[in-house]
Design an enzyme around this catalytic site. Structure first.
Site, PDB file in Angstrom:
ATOM      1  N   ASP A  77       0.723  -1.264  -0.093  1.00 54.50           N
ATOM      2  CA  ASP A  77       0.237   0.000   0.163  1.00 54.50           C
ATOM      3  C   ASP A  77       0.909   1.362   0.151  1.00 54.50           C
ATOM      4  O   ASP A  77       1.202   1.560   1.183  1.00 54.50           O
ATOM      5  CB  ASP A  77      -1.016  -0.038   1.147  1.00 54.50           C
ATOM      6  CG  ASP A  77      -2.034  -0.959   0.945  1.00 54.50           C
ATOM      7  OD1 ASP A  77      -2.015  -2.107   0.414  1.00 54.50           O
ATOM      8  OD2 ASP A  77      -3.117  -1.066   1.807  1.00 54.50           O
TER       9      ASP A  77
ATOM     10  N   LYS B 185      -6.563   3.328  -3.267  1.00 54.48           N
ATOM     11  CA  LYS B 185      -7.001   3.348  -1.855  1.00 54.48           C
ATOM     12  C   LYS B 185      -7.471   4.630  -1.275  1.00 54.48           C
ATOM     13  O   LYS B 185      -6.512   5.580  -1.657  1.00 54.48           O
ATOM     14  CB  LYS B 185      -5.739   2.444  -0.970  1.00 54.48           C
ATOM     15  CG  LYS B 185      -6.396   2.423   0.531  1.00 54.48           C
ATOM     16  CD  LYS B 185      -5.171   1.832   0.977  1.00 54.48           C
ATOM     17  CE  LYS B 185      -5.166   1.961   2.833  1.00 54.48           C
ATOM     18  NZ  LYS B 185      -3.876   1.306   3.417  1.00 54.48           N
TER      19      LYS B 185
ATOM     20  N   LYS C 212     -10.165  -0.011  -2.748  1.00 54.87           N
ATOM     21  CA  LYS C 212      -9.773  -0.443  -1.314  1.00 54.87           C
ATOM     22  C   LYS C 212     -10.255   0.918  -0.664  1.00 54.87           C
ATOM     23  O   LYS C 212      -9.776   2.063  -0.362  1.00 54.87           O
ATOM     24  CB  LYS C 212      -8.491  -0.513  -0.752  1.00 54.87           C
ATOM     25  CG  LYS C 212      -8.247  -0.861   0.589  1.00 54.87           C
ATOM     26  CD  LYS C 212      -6.792  -1.225   1.129  1.00 54.87           C
ATOM     27  CE  LYS C 212      -6.630  -1.567   2.654  1.00 54.87           C
ATOM     28  NZ  LYS C 212      -5.253  -1.913   3.014  1.00 54.87           N
TER      29      LYS C 212
END
EC number: 4.1.2.4
Length: 220
Positions: A89, A150, A182
């Site tokens: 991430d 994300k 996400k």
């Protein structure tokens, strides 16, 4: 619906203890979460804890501000993968994105090249973006070839919102992209999870995963 497999069970506090990380791993195995998400220093330990399970290991790069250089992020990514990370991430450099989208696209491509078949999620920190910028950020992540976009680090002024997800999903559909979303940051209830999924989220990052799953059990 099986919510368990949607969760990146998360603990990214700076003061997280070994005992807490072990508990995180134990909970992820017990509840069959998709992954645990931890800071890079804990990746080797988590690999040991999860070696007999199907739970994936997720870690963060350039976290939480995204203000490290491309070379530093590439190096962080290489080390994280070498030590056992399955998913990265990575925090987008927001100031650079606002100045030069094309440059950021090339950066993401470099990170994905390092990740190879590992999953790359790009954190765009929607709290710092206008709706128009969220649209642009989604296009940048699509063009960069990442696997997920994300919403948040969980360390800014707010986390994910339904509107964030709707904007991202709309751009993804318009461009016939396979990019996934996400949602993370401030996700504490089953109701919110259901709303996020309905809006288009396919992965949920939360430190409250256990409490949310217990809500589903009580609901049934």
């Amino acid at each position: 619906m099986n919510y368990n497999s949607l969760f990146d069970h998360t603990l990214l506090r700076a003061d997280a203890s070994v005992e807490e990380i072990k508990q995180l791993c134990d909970e992820a195995v017990k509840f069959n979460f998709f992954s645990v998400c931890v800071n890079p220093s804990y990746v080797p330990y988590v690999k040991e804890q999860l070696h007999n399970s199907s739970v994936k290991i997720c870690t963060v790069v350039g976290f939480p501000l995204g203000q490290t250089s491309t070379k530093q992020k590439v190096y962080e990514t290489k080390i994280a993968i070498k030590e056992g990370a399955d998913e990265i991430d990575m925090v987008l450099n927001i100031s650079e994105f606002k100045e030069n989208c094309a440059c950021v696209v090339n950066e993401i491509r470099k990170y994905k090249k390092v990740c190879k078949k590992k999953i790359l999620k790009v954190i765009v920190e929607t709290a710092l973006l206008s709706e128009n910028e969220i649209e642009k950020a989604t296009l940048v992540v699509i063009d960069g070839g990442a696997d997920f976009i994300k919403t948040s680090t969980g360390f800014s002024s707010r986390g994910a919102s339904i509107k964030d997800i709707e904007i991202m999903k709309n751009v993804i559909e318009k461009n016939n992209s396979k990019l996934k979303i996400k949602a993370s940051g401030g996700i504490k209830t089953l109701t919110f999870v259901e709303e996020l999924i309905k809006a288009g989220a396919e992965r949920i990052g939360s430190s409250k995963s256990v409490e949310i799953i217990k809500e589903t059990l009580n609901k049934n």
